[in-house]
Design an enzyme around this catalytic site. Structure first.
Site, short mmCIF file in Angstrom:
data_model
loop_
_atom_site.label_atom_id
_atom_site.label_comp_id
_atom_site.label_asym_id
_atom_site.label_seq_id
_atom_site.Cartn_x
_atom_site.Cartn_y
_atom_site.Cartn_z
N HIS A 140 0.80 -1.24 0.00
CA HIS A 140 0.00 0.00 0.00
C HIS A 140 0.83 1.28 0.00
O HIS A 140 0.26 2.36 -0.15
CB HIS A 140 -0.93 0.04 1.22
N HIS A 178 -6.98 -6.98 0.34
CA HIS A 178 -7.03 -5.55 0.00
C HIS A 178 -6.39 -5.32 -1.37
O HIS A 178 -5.39 -5.97 -1.70
CB HIS A 178 -6.29 -4.72 1.06
ZN LIG Z 1 -4.51 -6.88 3.31
#
Ligand SMILES: [Zn+2]
Ligand SMILES: [Zn+2]
Length: 395
Positions: A140, A178
């Site tokens: 991320h 995610h």
């Molecule tokens: Zn994750």
């Protein structure tokens, strides 16, 4: 004979810890190593501790991260950061509940980058066919800011390293629940880096991106595929959508190397997502990636860790099964015949005292005892639609 596989780890990665209450907990690495050691699947001669140091790591980190961001990470790593840098921490995403700055974070996050690059180097220079770095997969982080528990994006740095040093075509496969946003945006216009991510739809989950219409831009159009699945998706639908989409992507793109990210937070027990998968996807998905690596790029495959917040019941089993597959340990075939093979009693005894929940007793989950999911057919139909849309431009 089994292909060679190496297991990378750096002890500094264990110091990647935001605070005592934070869900990102590296005891999961210690528990995984312990489980693998107890079944005889991991020994000191297979573990590689990267020989490089901070000078190299910082040079590589600059491939992706902005100079002022690196400076901020360094300053905020100090035991008592200067007020000036604390005041600026917010603009760098390091003053949030998710990703708060912590003492020593530059060293810990850099060592993770070093591990992921070392794994790629071992595979590209032929030292091993497969390499695993469970400390990595911090997908991320952005060029100029930290996000979602990630300070430096080791996956992006490693991919950029492969582009510069080997001019390689890279297929990045992100199986974390995610969306792999940091990696996707780093290479959104690069036709030589294909980013693929299968995840819970951003309609309901962080980071709120990863929709099918994100397909890359400019020369990179078509070299990005997202498969956003419905909350409460179960094994069958997850595996079906994964196999069909990644198979077509790998055949069409013809990579030189596969880098996969193995966050294991799509499991029903994970506290941070709403998926309803069992251990079965973590047994079968590595097999699919392994086959693709041999079919499309002479086996060259680097696997990284990622998310995973049920550190007691999910992560050690999932990551151990990934290593069993990469190293072709005989237990992987045993688990196909007997999914409910017991875990070593000594491992359960070692960790039961620390665990706030009863530890599992078998490698896979006894899903026959799980309550059936309402709306299953609606969820499966929606996922099927998304799968078709995701492949629309993959030829
Ligand atoms: Zn994750
Ligand atoms: Zn192999």
């Amino acid at each position: 004979m089994a292909d060679t596989a190496l297991y990378f780890m750096h002890d500094d990665a264990l110091r990647y810890r935001f605070n005592a209450d934070h869900p990102f907990d590296q005891r999961r690495l210690v528990m995984t190593n312990d489980l693998l050691t107890r079944i005889g699947a991991l020994s000191d001669d297979i573990i590689v501790r990267p020989a490089t140091g901070m000078a190299d790591w910082e040079a590589w980190i600059r491939y992706i991260h902005r100079e002022d961001y690196i400076e901020a990470v360094k300053r905020l790593s100090e035991a008592a950061p200067a007020e000036e840098w604390v005041a600026r921490s917010d603009q760098y995403g390091l003053h949030t509940e998710d990703t708060p700055y912590f003492t020593g974070m530059h060293q810990a996050a850099s060592a993770i980058v070093g591990g992921s690059v070392a794994a790629c180097e071992a595979v590209m220079n032929g030292r091993s066919v497969h390499a695993l770095h469970l400390g990595g997969g911090l997908h991320h982080a952005f060029s100029e800011k930290g996000a979602g528990f990630c300070v430096y994006n080791d996956a992006s740095v490693a991919i950029s390293w492969l582009r510069r040093h080997y001019n390689a075509r890279i297929l990045y496969i992100d199986t974390d629940v995610h969306h792999g946003d940091g990696v996707q945006w780093s290479f959104y216009t690069d036709p030589n880096v294909f980013t693929y991510s299968i995840h819970e739809t951003g309609k309901f989950l962080f980071p709120g991106t990863g929709f099918v219409n994100e397909r890359g831009a400019g020369e990179g159009f078509g070299a990005c595929v997202n498969v956003p699945l419905e909350p409460y998706t179960e094994d069958e639908s997850w595996l079906h959508c994964f196999e069909e989409t990644i198979g077509q992507v790998a055949r069409s793109f013809r990579p030189d190397i596969i880098i996969s990210q193995h966050g294991c937070d799509a499991h029903a027990f994970d506290p941070l997502s709403h998926m309803h998968c069992s251990m079965r996807i973590y047994a079968e998905m590595p097999k699919m990636i392994h086959r693709l690596a041999h079919a499309s790029c002479e086996g060259r495959w680097v696997a990284l860790g990622g998310g995973g917040y049920d550190i007691w019941r999910v992560v050690p089993r999932a990551w151990s099964m990934l290593w069993l597959e990469m190293s072709e340990h005989p237990l992987k075939d045993e688990l196909v015949r007997q999914p409910l093979t017991p875990l070593p009693e000594a491992w359960i005894a070692r960790w039961s005292g620390e665990a706030p929940v009863p530890l599992p007793s078998t490698w896979l989950d006894d899903v026959a005892r799980w309550a059936p999911m309402p709306r299953r057919s609606i969820i499966e139909a929606k996922n099927e639609q998304v799968k078709e849309l995701a492949l629309e431009y993959v030829r």
